[in-house]
Design a protein around this motif. Sequence first.
Motif, PDB file in Angstrom:
ATOM      1  N   ALA A  62      42.180 -80.861 -32.429  1.00 17.61           N
ATOM      2  CA  ALA A  62      42.268 -80.769 -30.973  1.00 17.61           C
ATOM      3  C   ALA A  62      41.250 -81.703 -30.318  1.00 17.61           C
ATOM      4  CB  ALA A  62      42.020 -79.331 -30.527  1.00 17.61           C
ATOM      5  N   GLY A  63      41.712 -82.451 -29.323  1.00 15.18           N
ATOM      6  CA  GLY A  63      40.814 -83.318 -28.565  1.00 15.18           C
ATOM      7  C   GLY A  63      40.621 -84.691 -29.157  1.00 15.18           C
ATOM      8  N   CYS A  64      41.106 -84.922 -30.380  1.00 10.63           N
ATOM      9  CA  CYS A  64      40.972 -86.250 -31.000  1.00 10.63           C
ATOM     10  C   CYS A  64      41.909 -87.226 -30.287  1.00 10.63           C
ATOM     11  CB  CYS A  64      41.322 -86.160 -32.476  1.00 10.63           C
ATOM     12  SG  CYS A  64      41.230 -87.736 -33.348  1.00 10.63           S
ATOM     13  N   LYS A  65      41.418 -88.437 -30.025  1.00 11.23           N
ATOM     14  CA  LYS A  65      42.207 -89.454 -29.321  1.00 11.23           C
ATOM     15  C   LYS A  65      42.328 -90.713 -30.180  1.00 11.23           C
ATOM     16  CE  LYS A  65      41.010 -87.860 -24.676  1.00 11.23           C
ATOM     17  NZ  LYS A  65      42.366 -87.313 -24.450  1.00 11.23           N
ATOM     18  N   SER A  66      43.452 -91.407 -30.007  1.00 14.90           N
ATOM     19  CA  SER A  66      43.694 -92.654 -30.738  1.00 14.90           C
ATOM     20  C   SER A  66      43.281 -93.843 -29.890  1.00 14.90           C
ATOM     21  CB  SER A  66      45.172 -92.770 -31.112  1.00 14.90           C
ATOM     22  OG  SER A  66      45.992 -92.699 -29.948  1.00 14.90           O
ATOM     23  N   VAL A  67      42.800 -94.895 -30.574  1.00 12.71           N
ATOM     24  CA  VAL A  67      42.266 -96.071 -29.895  1.00 12.71           C
ATOM     25  C   VAL A  67      42.772 -97.333 -30.585  1.00 12.71           C
ATOM     26  CG1 VAL A  67      40.151 -97.230 -29.125  1.00 12.71           C
ATOM     27  CG2 VAL A  67      40.157 -94.741 -29.422  1.00 12.71           C
ATOM     28  N   ILE A  68      43.167 -98.332 -29.792  1.00  8.81           N
ATOM     29  CA  ILE A  68      43.604 -99.608 -30.353  1.00  8.81           C
ATOM     30  C   ILE A  68      43.521-100.671 -29.263  1.00  8.81           C
ATOM     31  CG2 ILE A  68      46.084 -99.508 -29.792  1.00  8.81           C
ATOM     32  CD1 ILE A  68      46.597-100.377 -32.760  1.00  8.81           C
ATOM     33  N   SER A  69      43.629-101.919 -29.639  1.00 17.87           N
ATOM     34  CA  SER A  69      43.598-103.022 -28.678  1.00 17.87           C
ATOM     35  C   SER A  69      44.766-102.944 -27.705  1.00 17.87           C
ATOM     36  CB  SER A  69      43.662-104.358 -29.425  1.00 17.87           C
ATOM     37  OG  SER A  69      43.997-105.415 -28.541  1.00 17.87           O
TER      38      SER A  69
END
Length: 285
Positions: A131-138
Amino acid sequence: MPALNTLTRVAGRLVRSSFAVPQALGKVSTGPAAGVSLNQTLLQARCMCAAAAGPKGFIFRQLFDHTSFTYSYLIADANSKEAVLIDPVYELVSRDLKVINELGLNLKLTVNTHMHADHVTGSGKLKQEIAGCKSVISKYSGAQADIYLDDGDTFEFGKFKMEAKKTPGHTDGCMTFIWHEQGIAFTGDALLIRGCGRTDFQQGNPGTLYDSVHNVILSLPPDTLLYPAHDYTGQSVTTVAEEKKCNPRLTKSKEEFIKIMENLNLPYPKQIDHALPKNQVCGIF
């Protein structure tokens, strides 16, 4: 003893940062001129690590996928337990979750160096589990994510932060994550140990890659530790100084590099038709 002095400085920095001397530091040259054997050099460095005192500032785990030869990097603030995971692999999410839980970490971000063609990202599955984890990318990757990075943006975990720098050429969306305060960079597929990412698919451009690597990565301080997204030869880490001296492609002129890359005649990537569509939607399928 220049080789020992170099390793000593790096080992001391790693001790203060709370992880041990990487095995691949054995690539530092030793010999009669240095007056000390490689084993003696590494032994002294390990002894320094064992004897060092002081609180551990962060947690670092380099994790490996034997199928795609991908490195994933779990890094956390040792005090707040906030963590980031760089380049997770879908099939190994259970392994990653086990390590995260064993260490009592709170995975804040899953960060991809680019949209991969050789494996499916584990970002989406990790988001479903935590829960609360977010994905990140360019923002230039063509992939879906919660957070998009542009050149010079930073992301934080606990008291630490990394800077994202555009390093296109392998793909348009490639980024290198630089941890300035620790002298570490995560280079994705832009720069590998004694190699680089291919440039014959996914918007690849050898001239652009050459400029990215030289202007962004190899312009960092010489003893900066470089951690790639893949390795196929059993090595785990390199340095700016090593790659400027020993990389068989990127020590060439730009014109020579372009010629090399345009004549590799590599086979069609085995996983690209499977991985790319899934990575476009954050590995959720």
